[in-house]
Motif scaffolding. Structure first.
Motif, PDB file in Angstrom:
ATOM      1  N   HIS A   1      17.680  23.374 -14.447  1.00 17.42           N
ATOM      2  CA  HIS A   1      17.038  23.647 -13.165  1.00 17.42           C
ATOM      3  C   HIS A   1      17.754  24.776 -12.428  1.00 17.42           C
ATOM      4  O   HIS A   1      18.945  25.004 -12.631  1.00 17.42           O
ATOM      5  CB  HIS A   1      17.019  22.377 -12.314  1.00 17.42           C
ATOM      6  CG  HIS A   1      16.207  21.276 -12.926  1.00 17.42           C
ATOM      7  ND1 HIS A   1      14.838  21.304 -12.958  1.00 17.42           N
ATOM      8  CD2 HIS A   1      16.584  20.131 -13.571  1.00 17.42           C
ATOM      9  CE1 HIS A   1      14.386  20.216 -13.567  1.00 17.42           C
ATOM     10  NE2 HIS A   1      15.422  19.495 -13.952  1.00 17.42           N
TER      11      HIS A   1
ATOM     12  N   GLU B   1      18.238  18.907  -4.855  1.00 16.75           N
ATOM     13  CA  GLU B   1      17.161  17.938  -4.602  1.00 16.75           C
ATOM     14  C   GLU B   1      17.284  16.724  -5.516  1.00 16.75           C
ATOM     15  O   GLU B   1      17.056  15.592  -5.075  1.00 16.75           O
ATOM     16  CB  GLU B   1      15.807  18.623  -4.775  1.00 16.75           C
ATOM     17  CG  GLU B   1      15.491  19.590  -3.654  1.00 16.75           C
ATOM     18  CD  GLU B   1      14.334  20.525  -3.957  1.00 16.75           C
ATOM     19  OE1 GLU B   1      13.634  20.898  -2.999  1.00 16.75           O
ATOM     20  OE2 GLU B   1      14.123  20.881  -5.134  1.00 16.75           O
TER      21      GLU B   1
ATOM     22  N   ILE C   1      12.471  21.942  -9.793  1.00 21.73           N
ATOM     23  CA  ILE C   1      13.193  21.296  -8.700  1.00 21.73           C
ATOM     24  C   ILE C   1      14.609  21.853  -8.709  1.00 21.73           C
ATOM     25  O   ILE C   1      15.074  22.366  -9.742  1.00 21.73           O
ATOM     26  CB  ILE C   1      13.193  19.754  -8.875  1.00 21.73           C
ATOM     27  CG1 ILE C   1      13.500  19.050  -7.536  1.00 21.73           C
ATOM     28  CG2 ILE C   1      14.133  19.315  -9.985  1.00 21.73           C
ATOM     29  CD1 ILE C   1      13.139  17.568  -7.526  1.00 21.73           C
TER      30      ILE C   1
ATOM     31  N   ASN D   1      11.373  12.820 -12.579  1.00 27.93           N
ATOM     32  CA  ASN D   1      10.985  14.205 -12.290  1.00 27.93           C
ATOM     33  C   ASN D   1      10.228  14.832 -13.456  1.00 27.93           C
ATOM     34  O   ASN D   1       9.402  15.725 -13.258  1.00 27.93           O
ATOM     35  CB  ASN D   1      12.213  15.039 -11.953  1.00 27.93           C
ATOM     36  CG  ASN D   1      11.850  16.436 -11.499  1.00 27.93           C
ATOM     37  OD1 ASN D   1      11.154  16.601 -10.508  1.00 27.93           O
ATOM     38  ND2 ASN D   1      12.297  17.443 -12.238  1.00 27.93           N
TER      39      ASN D   1
ATOM     40  N   ARG E   1       8.765  19.164  -3.182  1.00 25.43           N
ATOM     41  CA  ARG E   1       9.258  18.645  -4.471  1.00 25.43           C
ATOM     42  C   ARG E   1       9.951  17.296  -4.294  1.00 25.43           C
ATOM     43  O   ARG E   1       9.752  16.373  -5.077  1.00 25.43           O
ATOM     44  CB  ARG E   1      10.210  19.662  -5.108  1.00 25.43           C
ATOM     45  CG  ARG E   1       9.529  20.953  -5.518  1.00 25.43           C
ATOM     46  CD  ARG E   1      10.531  21.965  -6.075  1.00 25.43           C
ATOM     47  NE  ARG E   1      11.546  22.321  -5.085  1.00 25.43           N
ATOM     48  CZ  ARG E   1      11.378  23.260  -4.145  1.00 25.43           C
ATOM     49  NH1 ARG E   1      10.233  23.923  -4.067  1.00 25.43           N
ATOM     50  NH2 ARG E   1      12.331  23.528  -3.283  1.00 25.43           N
ATOM     51  N   ILE E   2      10.786  17.165  -3.250  1.00 28.60           N
ATOM     52  CA  ILE E   2      11.506  15.910  -3.051  1.00 28.60           C
ATOM     53  C   ILE E   2      10.527  14.792  -2.681  1.00 28.60           C
ATOM     54  O   ILE E   2      10.667  13.648  -3.144  1.00 28.60           O
ATOM     55  CB  ILE E   2      12.623  16.070  -1.983  1.00 28.60           C
ATOM     56  CG1 ILE E   2      13.492  14.816  -1.907  1.00 28.60           C
ATOM     57  CG2 ILE E   2      12.067  16.372  -0.604  1.00 28.60           C
ATOM     58  CD1 ILE E   2      14.542  14.709  -2.950  1.00 28.60           C
TER      59      ILE E   2
END
Length: 443
Positions: A17, A123, A119, A114, A27-28
Motif C-alpha cells: 500500500h 488507515e 488504502i 480490506n 476508505r476507512i
C-alpha cells in the motif's frame, strides 16, 4: 521482549500500500463497514488534535484517569521504536502496550477485510485500533489524531465525549495550509455538533478564533484556555482553576513551562468528558505521568556512557519552530539556575521548517552537531542541515551520528571544563532511534 509477527505484517502491508497521506474518510468508512463498524462500539472517547502537545495531553489524560481508578485505551502516532506503542490496551491498575500476537491477529483480520483495495497503511493501523479497542473492555479511549483532523482516519467517531484541541501552529503545510487559520480549520474538523470541546493554549489569536467559532456554530459546550480555565506556577506548585474547582498541585513530572498548559488542557478535557476526578487523583497524576522523548532526561544507557562525565542529556522529539521555542525556554530556565555550555545534536526531516526551528536557540547554544535521521528517506543530509543552523545564526558542523557527536564532545572536554547540557532534538524519528540505540525503550 515483544515479538516480530506484527512488525513483519506491517512491513508486508507497507510493501502493498502507498506510503504517505491521502486525506479522505471514504476508505476507512468502507473498511469499517466490512468489519462490522467497531468504531461505533467504543467506550467514551477523548479525541485529541493539535500541532504540538497532543502526545503530552494524551499522557496527562491517561494518568488522570488511571489515578482515578479508571481503565484507558490509548492510541498515539507516530511510535518511537515499536509499532506496538500506538496501541495501549486499558486494564485496571494500568494499561499495557498490545502484545505481539494480539496485534498481529487484528492486523491480519483488517487486511483480509480490506481485500487488497487502495488504502494507506495509516488507515489500516487506525482500523486495527478500532478493532482492538472494543474487544478489550475499558472505561475510556484516548485517541490522538494522526494528521490534521477533518480528514484524518480517526475522525469517524460520531460523538466523542470531548474533542480536545491543543496548540495549533504551522506544520505539514503541504496538506493543511500555509496560514494558521487554515491549519486551525483542519484541526477543528474533529469538533462534532453538540459535543463538548476543550481548546488548549493557542499562541495565535487567529487560531483560537477559528476553533471557538466552529465550536459555537456547532452548538458545543466549549472551554477555552485563559478564559474558562487557567494554569500557573505558584511558589513551586502548579495551580489549576476553572469555574468549579481550584487545584493546588505538585508540578508536573513532564518538564517545561509549556507542560503546565498541556496538563491544564488535559484536566479540563477529562472533566468536560464527564469524569469528576478528585484533587488527590489529579495530584498523583502530575507525579506519575510519563511521555518519552518530550524533554526526557537520559541518565543511563549505551549512548549516555559516550558523553562527557556528568553531562546533562535531554531528548526531545519536537520538530517545528513552536516546539523549538518551548524547549529553548526550558533550557534557558535551567541555565539561569545551573549555567552550563549547551550543545544541540539535531536531525530533521525535509518537511520541517529547519531554519526557524534552529532560530529559537539563538544566543543559547554553543554549537550544533547535525546528524542524519537513521533509516529515513526524508532525512535532511547532515551538511544541508548544518547550513540551515548556520543560516539561523548558530555555529554548526555535520557529523555522522549521535554516538559520534557524543564521542567528539568527550574528546574535546578538558578536566576543568563545566560538564555540558546536551539536547538531542529535531525529530521524533531521531528520538526513537536514540532510545533504541541507548537501550531505553518506551513501555
Amino acid at each position: 521482549m515483544t515479538g516480530n509477527k506484527a512488525e513483519n505484517a506491517i512491513e508486508r502491508l507497507m510493501g502493498l500500500h502507498p506510503k504517505g497521506f491521502d486525506l479522505s474518510l471514504d476508505r476507512i468508512l468502507r473498511l469499517m463497514e466490512r468489519l462490522g463498524n467497531p468504531h461505533l462500539r467504543l467506550p467514551p472517547v477523548i479525541h485529541i488534535a493539535g500541532t504540538n502537545g497532543k502526545g503530552s495531553a494524551a499522557a496527562f489524560c491517561r494518568a488522570l484517569l488511571e489515578e482515578a481508578g479508571l481503565s484507558c485505551h490509548v492510541h498515539i502516532s507516530p511510535h518511537l521504536v515499536r509499532w506496538h506503542e500506538r496501541f495501549r490496551l486499558g486494564a485496571r491498575g494500568g494499561g499495557k502496550l498490545v502484545d505481539d500476537d494480539t496485534l498481529a491477529d487484528a492486523l491480519e483480520r483488517v487486511a483480509e477485510a480490506n481485500g487488497g483495495e487502495h488504502i494507506t497503511v495509516f488507515e489500516l493501523l487506525t482500523a486495527t485500533m478500532f478493532v482492538l479497542f472494543p474487544e478489550h473492555p475499558a472505561d475510556v479511549a484516548i485517541i490522538e489524531v494522526g494528521l490534521g483532523g477533518r480528514f484524518d482516519a480517526t475522525n469517524i467517531i460520531p460523538r466523542p465525549a470531548t474533542s480536545l484541541i491543543m496548540p495549533v501552529a504551522l506544520d505539514h503545510t503541504a496538506w493543511l495550509g500555509d496560514r494558521v487559520e487554515l491549519v486551525a480549520a483542519e484541526k477543528a474538523g474533529i469538533i462534532k455538533p453538540g459535543c463538548p470541546v476543550v481548546i488548549g493554549f493557542q499562541m495565535q489569536d487567529a487560531a483560537r478564533d477559528v476553533l471557538v467559532e466552529t465550536a459555537e456554530r456547532l452548538e458545543c459546550p466549549v472551554s477555552v484556555y485563559g478564559q474558562d480555565f487557567v494554569a500557573f506556577p505558584d511558589q513551586g506548585r502548579f495551580v489549576y482553576q476553572d469555574g468549579d474547582v481550584l487545584f493546588d498541585l505538585s508540578m508536573p513530572r513532564l518538564l517545561g513551562r509549556h507542560q503546565l498548559a498541556n496538563a491544564a488542557a488535559a484536566i479540563a478535557a477529562v472533566r468536560s468528558a464527564g469524569f469528576d476526578i478528585g484533587h488527590g487523583a489529579v495530584d498523583r497524576a502530575m507525579q506519575s505521568v510519563q511521555w518519552p522523548a518530550r524533554m526526557q532526561r537520559l541518565s543511563r544507557g549505551d549512548l549516555v556512557e559516550l558523553a562527557p562525565d556528568n553531562s546533562e542529556i535531554w531528548l526531545d522529539g519536537g520538530h517545528n519552530p513552536a516546539a523549538g521555542q518551548a524547549v529553548a525556554e526550558e533550557l534557558a530556565a535551567r541555565n539561569e539556575i545551573d549555567d552550563r555550555p549547551v550543545f544541540l545534536i539535531a536531525g530533521m526531516i525535509d518537511t520541517k521548517d529547519q531554519t526557524n526551528y534552529f532560530r529559537q536557540f539563538t544566543g543559547l547554544v554553543k554549537r550544533v552537531f547535525t546528524v542524519p535521521v537513521p533509516d529515513s528517506d526524508a532525512s535532511v543530509p547532515n551538511d544541508a542541515l548544518a547550513a540551515r543552523a548556520i543560516e539561523a545564526g548558530l555555529p554548526a558542523e555535520p557529523i555522522h551520528s549521535v554516538a559520534n557527536a557524543l564521542k567528539l564532545l568527550s574528546a574535546n572536554q578538558e578536566p576543568h571544563d563545566t560538564a555540558p547540557r546536551i539536547l538531542i532534538c529535531g525529530s521524533l524519528y531521531l528520538a526513537g532511534a536514540v532510545l533504541k540505540e541507548n537501550g531505553t525503550l518506551p513501555d
